[in-house]
Design a protein around this motif. Sequence first.
Motif, PDB file in Angstrom:
ATOM      1  N   THR A 132       0.759  -1.065   0.258  1.00 57.42           N
ATOM      2  CA  THR A 132       0.044  -0.219  -0.343  1.00 57.42           C
ATOM      3  C   THR A 132       0.937   0.799   0.422  1.00 57.42           C
ATOM      4  N   MET A 133      -0.037   2.490  -0.703  1.00 59.26           N
ATOM      5  CA  MET A 133       1.394   3.582  -0.681  1.00 59.26           C
ATOM      6  C   MET A 133       0.067   4.604   0.462  1.00 59.26           C
ATOM      7  N   ALA A 134       0.542   5.491   0.508  1.00 57.72           N
ATOM      8  CA  ALA A 134      -0.175   7.060   0.847  1.00 57.72           C
ATOM      9  C   ALA A 134       0.923   8.119   0.798  1.00 57.72           C
ATOM     10  N   ALA A 135       0.331   9.470   0.268  1.00 52.94           N
ATOM     11  CA  ALA A 135       1.118  10.133  -0.081  1.00 52.94           C
ATOM     12  C   ALA A 135       1.101  11.613   1.606  1.00 52.94           C
TER      13      ALA A 135
ATOM     14  N   PHE B 162       0.468  -3.225   6.401  1.00 46.17           N
ATOM     15  CA  PHE B 162      -0.470  -3.725   5.491  1.00 46.17           C
ATOM     16  C   PHE B 162      -1.160  -1.755   5.228  1.00 46.17           C
ATOM     17  N   ALA B 163      -0.771  -1.185   5.456  1.00 47.17           N
ATOM     18  CA  ALA B 163      -1.288   0.285   5.726  1.00 47.17           C
ATOM     19  C   ALA B 163      -0.606   1.280   6.248  1.00 47.17           C
ATOM     20  N   ALA B 164      -0.903   2.365   5.471  1.00 49.23           N
ATOM     21  CA  ALA B 164      -0.467   3.536   7.348  1.00 49.23           C
ATOM     22  C   ALA B 164      -1.339   4.496   5.900  1.00 49.23           C
ATOM     23  N   ALA B 165      -1.446   6.163   7.361  1.00 52.44           N
ATOM     24  CA  ALA B 165      -2.719   6.730   7.080  1.00 52.44           C
ATOM     25  C   ALA B 165      -1.813   7.954   7.906  1.00 52.44           C
ATOM     26  N   TRP B 166      -1.795   9.273   6.869  1.00 52.58           N
ATOM     27  CA  TRP B 166      -0.788  10.588   7.510  1.00 52.58           C
ATOM     28  C   TRP B 166      -2.752  11.492   7.380  1.00 52.58           C
ATOM     29  N   GLU B 167      -1.573  12.195   8.816  1.00 51.92           N
ATOM     30  CA  GLU B 167      -3.077  12.963   9.372  1.00 51.92           C
ATOM     31  C   GLU B 167      -1.801  13.518  10.563  1.00 51.92           C
ATOM     32  N   ASP B 168      -2.726  15.013  10.856  1.00 54.47           N
ATOM     33  CA  ASP B 168      -1.768  15.677  11.786  1.00 54.47           C
ATOM     34  C   ASP B 168      -2.915  15.715  12.833  1.00 54.47           C
TER      35      ASP B 168
ATOM     36  N   TYR C 278       0.564   7.628  10.729  1.00 53.98           N
ATOM     37  CA  TYR C 278      -0.114   5.826  11.607  1.00 53.98           C
ATOM     38  C   TYR C 278      -0.055   4.576  10.567  1.00 53.98           C
ATOM     39  N   VAL C 279       0.635   3.487  10.987  1.00 56.65           N
ATOM     40  CA  VAL C 279       0.587   2.188   9.917  1.00 56.65           C
ATOM     41  C   VAL C 279       0.675   1.701  10.685  1.00 56.65           C
TER      42      VAL C 279
END
Length: 584
Positions: free
Chosen positions: A351-354, A424-430, A440-441
């Motif tokens: 997975t990828m997160a930008a 498996f997944a990552a999500a960006w957030e302030d 968060y991974v």
Amino acid sequence: MIGTKARQHWILLVLYGAVALPAMAQPVPRRDDPAADGWDTEVFSAAVESQLKRVGALLLDPAKIGPGTLAVLATDKVICTPLRDDDATRVFDDGMIVADRNDGNAGPRAARHRGKEGLAEALRDLATSHAGNTDRRVKFKVFRIQNQVDQVVTRQFFSASGRGPNGSFEQHAVWDCAWTAAGDGPPRLTSIILRDFEQTQLRGTDQTLFGDCTVSVLGSNDSFQQQIMRGTVDWAGQVQSALGLDLSGYQGLAVGDANGDGLEDVYVCQAGGLPNRLFMQNLDGTAGDRSMAAGVDLLDRTNSALFIDLDNDGDQDLAVGTRPALLLMSNDGSGRFKLRRSLPHVTRAYTMAAADYDNDGRLDLYVCRYAPDEVKWDTAPGPIPYHDANNGPANYLLRNQGGWRFVDVTERVGMDTANRRFSFAAAWEDFDNDGDQDLYVANDFGRNCLYRNDGGHFANVAELAGVEDIASGMSASWGDIDRDGFMDLYVSNMFSGAGGRIAYQRRFGPGRSRTTLEHYQRMARGNTLFVNGGDGSFRDVSDQAGVTMGRWAWGSVFADLNNDGWQDILVANGFLSSESSGDL
């Protein structure tokens, strides 16, 4: 034969590894036999499941409910509480959806029904609430079992659903059932106690909130009919294994406006040997296959993709995570793509997160990797230790330097800490509202990571913030559920009824510490909802929010599904799709 300690560890591998990591699990010549291994509680649980199926069949045909049909299910002295709660509290009503709930915090309910006739009355009352509905389904799932002196007690989920003239409905409950422990016949009920109860109804003639429009949107495409609808099982006999055909279904997709017409398009990743597909949306809502014309019909095994503007020219470029390399492709603005950069050191991008982590105006990429680069799948090592693995491949943070140049800065910015997990997944957030993007991974087989961004340098603060969430992390989603201005976090994991039964048995894990046992038990619980305290810490409110049971959850996302201004949660679950009725 497998030794006692090894067997107990292996059972958890079967419960989780065969689902979360099918390609890396050791081949098993036969299905485990609980009776041969001395797991009497699992043998008993299977017998209980059979009895509960009989109960479900009676609920679907209430005319057959009576003392005679209950003879094989219950003792003469069985006691039972009401199985639906007329005193449940109305917790939601927007005019279309109505939800009533009683979570059992008021204490155990009184057993008002006695004997088989009383049990029959309770079952008929529950079945009456389904009367007049079609497409009815009833399901039980045993997730706890306990041996007592003269009986065995099980705890199970009950769910029922159907459609009627006034809308569709769902019921969800938790039952505590006591069963006879001995005898030549099947276990029989001695009591049923209703613990939690929830009923949801969709009012109106519309049967569901959503309808499956896949065929009407994609059905006119030859690639949909001849490739996608055939399925990977069919293709397994047609495509060489050397091309990377993957039967486990670890292929994602990307959604974005590829040709700049204001309509969202979808790029579908495929297993090795099958071309990836780009379906562009038409004005009438259908979508046409433009894969070849767009130059994106790649044959390499592809796990993930992102539509993302990598060169700041205002259109959606494409990042594609193939098995041999991460491919970065530029968009000419009309939906035609050209390969600009191949990063062969970044393989197997699951997975990828930008996000623009350093606030320089260019979007950077974080790549999650789950499988090692080159392994023989039948001999690959599993996660070690199983509940807290740290032997996975490294993830990458790729800084966008401009001009299609990307640099691996993972170690330089502090993200190489706790970076050998099965991500498996990552999500960006302030999450701390300080003006930069944190990450968060979600990791399988153990602890997750929360990388706090402090001016472009990261520190893993997951333990400090209380969000390590030791489980089988599959996805993460940020949303402000309480509208306090701080983003909250939902993590999808894997609920396991078998894990919930086995991990609480006294004979499971002799010699393990209490903490380790609790970690295994936690792995079976399910999904987690963390509320942001605004001070850098989070509270686990999963149980009181009623969001742990997401089944074998993979993806999750916050979305306001009914436009009431509050964030709802959508969870994608399941694993295998085939004609077998034993699908997970």
